[in-house]
Design an enzyme around this catalytic site. Structure first.
Site, PDB file in Angstrom:
ATOM      1  N   ARG A   1      69.102  53.902  98.686  1.00 58.41           N
ATOM      2  CA  ARG A   1      68.496  55.074  99.626  1.00 58.41           C
ATOM      3  C   ARG A   1      69.517  55.547 100.621  1.00 58.41           C
ATOM      4  NH1 ARG A   1      62.180  54.203 100.331  1.00 58.41           N
ATOM      5  NH2 ARG A   1      61.644  55.331  98.345  1.00 58.41           N
TER       6      ARG A   1
ATOM      7  N   LYS B   1      47.053  51.980  85.988  1.00 58.17           N
ATOM      8  CA  LYS B   1      45.450  52.551  85.946  1.00 58.17           C
ATOM      9  C   LYS B   1      45.455  53.875  85.662  1.00 58.17           C
ATOM     10  CE  LYS B   1      44.462  51.002  89.804  1.00 58.17           C
ATOM     11  NZ  LYS B   1      44.295  50.480  91.154  1.00 58.17           N
TER      12      LYS B   1
ATOM     13  N   GLY C   1      59.048  54.392  91.723  1.00 55.88           N
ATOM     14  CA  GLY C   1      59.557  53.294  91.913  1.00 55.88           C
ATOM     15  C   GLY C   1      59.881  52.299  90.873  1.00 55.88           C
TER      16      GLY C   1
ATOM     17  N   GLY D   1      56.388  57.777  96.173  1.00 56.10           N
ATOM     18  CA  GLY D   1      55.294  58.362  96.119  1.00 56.10           C
ATOM     19  C   GLY D   1      55.469  59.832  96.451  1.00 56.10           C
TER      20      GLY D   1
HETATM   21  P1  ADP Z   1      56.027  53.810  88.941  1.00 56.11           P
HETATM   22  O1  ADP Z   1      56.262  52.917  90.472  1.00 56.11           O
HETATM   23  O2  ADP Z   1      57.119  54.063  88.373  1.00 56.11           O
HETATM   24  O3  ADP Z   1      55.155  55.005  89.595  1.00 56.11           O
HETATM   25  P2  ADP Z   1      53.304  52.667  88.687  1.00 56.11           P
HETATM   26  O4  ADP Z   1      53.527  52.157  90.023  1.00 56.11           O
HETATM   27  O5  ADP Z   1      52.390  53.503  88.468  1.00 56.11           O
HETATM   28  O6  ADP Z   1      54.679  53.163  88.147  1.00 56.11           O
HETATM   29  O7  ADP Z   1      53.073  51.364  87.787  1.00 56.11           O
HETATM   30  C1  ADP Z   1      53.776  50.346  87.685  1.00 56.11           C
HETATM   31  C2  ADP Z   1      52.987  49.076  87.500  1.00 56.11           C
HETATM   32  O8  ADP Z   1      52.236  49.375  86.461  1.00 56.11           O
HETATM   33  C3  ADP Z   1      54.045  47.877  87.124  1.00 56.11           C
HETATM   34  O9  ADP Z   1      53.716  46.978  88.165  1.00 56.11           O
HETATM   35  C4  ADP Z   1      53.438  47.401  85.645  1.00 56.11           C
HETATM   36  O10 ADP Z   1      53.385  45.986  85.487  1.00 56.11           O
HETATM   37  C5  ADP Z   1      51.923  47.977  85.653  1.00 56.11           C
HETATM   38  N1  ADP Z   1      51.627  48.055  84.115  1.00 56.11           N
HETATM   39  C6  ADP Z   1      52.205  48.896  83.507  1.00 56.11           C
HETATM   40  N2  ADP Z   1      51.370  48.581  82.028  1.00 56.11           N
HETATM   41  C7  ADP Z   1      50.398  47.755  82.467  1.00 56.11           C
HETATM   42  C8  ADP Z   1      49.480  47.130  81.779  1.00 56.11           C
HETATM   43  N3  ADP Z   1      49.324  47.556  80.481  1.00 56.11           N
HETATM   44  N4  ADP Z   1      48.516  46.661  82.635  1.00 56.11           N
HETATM   45  C9  ADP Z   1      48.585  46.401  83.668  1.00 56.11           C
HETATM   46  N5  ADP Z   1      49.454  46.778  84.434  1.00 56.11           N
HETATM   47  C10 ADP Z   1      50.422  47.536  83.805  1.00 56.11           C
HETATM   48 MG    MG Z   2      54.744  52.449  91.818  1.00 52.59          MG
END
Ligand code: ADP
Ligand code: MG
Length: 392
Positions: free
Chosen positions: A36, A197, A348, A371
């Site tokens: 960053r 989720k 992230g 976010g």
């Molecule tokens: P980003 O930060 O890229 O937006 P998210 O915060 O939405 O992504 O999701 C990241 C998290 O989702 C990770 O910690 C990962 O372990 C979890 N995750 C991915 N697939 C599953 C799953 N099938 N069951 C539980 N957690 C999951």
């Molecule tokens: Mg995230």
């Protein structure tokens, strides 16, 4: 969303207040990822070369309106100074007379950094007096903090009422890349959406369904989609609301939604739990879906190889555990391998995956906004962007 850019503006001898996002991760007080800080350098160098006096400001952690010693910006200031190759003065504050005094002593091309903006309660409450105080330090304002643009705070929104405002180079690139990835201007577009989720991502899915041609679904939300199709989603709790949200997306017109044909399951949510590969219709009731399966990974990679635009948010599985990271790794490699496509990554965890695989250089744009990029993909107006002055 055409905002006035700092590019080409005559800043000679003027004091610029630059809002950046220096909310870097630290471990035991040491910066663990300085991307960053590096991301803000083009704007800061542009201002330096243009002969501006530069007052940099950022939040850092969640001190909640109080001074918290561990959340001082001194470690960030040292790293910034190393990158710039010049000293960065400690402007103190962020409120009070000290910043006023120190900032008024700056010469052209010199830098000062205000103390953590969130030490002052006026930052997060978007207080008018604090906004005016920030504005009083400078002649013009540059917002390069895309990662904080989803917050209407004094330094991202309020200050704009009191100074001419411009977007910085990073802000400009973030808006341009995230925006153009969704406008259909570059042909066939695939969105890859994962994460833990469905509730976290339903708004993203709904918005993307209106914007892209195909959505590849992965992550923990696969369970809700299987339940919506009348199949087993395994042991994960899928609320009626989650299943209905998934069903409404499957039933809606818009993007073609692709679900995994096979998944990796395990009896427990743990790194060492025994992984099994099962077909989408055979998910055991007592196991959790923790990744997409190998056939799905191959199919997703094939689809990814065919498109012109790729937007990816959210891992395909629990990528933190090697046994359940294979789907995310396959998708990351496929995105990197499609050289003709414009590829944009938001989120992230997703950025972490391409970073850990050393693929960042092969992606067109990896967003710095966690976010903020998520809210952008949800189709929300970001207050920090909306507040900026429009281009002529
Ligand atoms: P980003 O930060 O890229 O937006 P998210 O915060 O939405 O992504 O999701 C990241 C998290 O989702 C990770 O910690 C990962 O372990 C979890 N995750 C991915 N697939 C599953 C799953 N099938 N069951 C539980 N957690 C999951
Ligand atoms: Mg995230």
């Amino acid at each position: 969303m055409n905002k006035r850019s700092i590019r080409g503006v005559n800043v000679q001898g003027k004091t610029a207040l630059v809002r950046v996002d220096f909310n870097v991760p630290t471990r035991d007080g040491v910066i663990s990822d300085d991307s960053r800080i590096r991301a803000a350098l083009p704007t800061l160098s542009l201002l330096k070369e243009g002969g501006a006096k530069i007052v940099v400001c950022s939040h850092f952690g969640r001190p909640k309106g109080q001074i918290v010693e561990e959340m001082r910006l001194s470690v960030v200031r040292e790293r910034l100074s190393e990158f710039l190759g010049v000293p960065v003065l400690d402007a103190g504050g962020p409120n009070g007379d000290e910043p006023t005094q120190i900032c008024s002593q700056l010469d052209a091309g010199e830098f000062a950094l205000l103390e953590n903006l969130r030490f002052d309660p006026g930052e997060e409450s978007n207080d008018v007096d604090f906004s005016k105080h920030l504005a009083s330090l400078a002649d013009l304002y540059v917002n390069d903090a895309f990662g904080a643009a989803h917050r209407a705070h004094a330094s991202t929104a309020g200050v704009v009422d009191h100074l001419p405002a411009y977007s910085g180079l990073l802000m400009e690139r973030e808006i341009e890349m995230l925006g153009s990835s969704l406008d259909g201007s570059q042909g066939a577009t695939v969105a890859i959406v994962g994460g833990a989720k469905v509730a976290d991502k339903i708004q993203v899915l709904r918005h993307l369904a209106e914007k892209v041609d195909t959505i590849l679904v992965g992550g923990g939300m696969v369970a809700a989609f299987y339940v919506a199709q009348g199949k087993s989603g395994g042991a994960a709790e899928v609320t009626t609301e989650d299943a209905e949200a998934a069903k409404s997306l499957l039933d809606s017109r818009g993007a073609y939604v692709v679900l995994p044909a096979d998944v990796v399951t395990a009896p427990e949510f743990s790194e060492s739990s025994t992984a099994s590969i099962v077909d989408s219709s055979d998910v055991p009731q007592n196991e959790l879906i923790l990744d997409i399966g190998p056939r799905t990974a191959t199919e997703y990679a094939r689809i990814i190889s065919l498109v012109n635009t790729i937007i990816w948010n959210g891992p395909m599985g629990v990528f933190e555990w090697p046994e359940f990271a294979k789907g995310s790794v396959a998708v990351a490699n496929a995105v990197a391998a499609n050289k003709k496509a414009t590829s944009v990554i938001g989120g992230g965890s997703t950025a972490e995956i391409v970073g850990s695989l050393d693929l960042v250089d092969q992606i067109t744009h990896v967003s710095t906004g966690g976010g903020a990029s998520l809210e952008f993909l949800e189709g929300k107006v970001l207050p920090g962007v909306a507040a900026l002055d429009d281009a002529e």
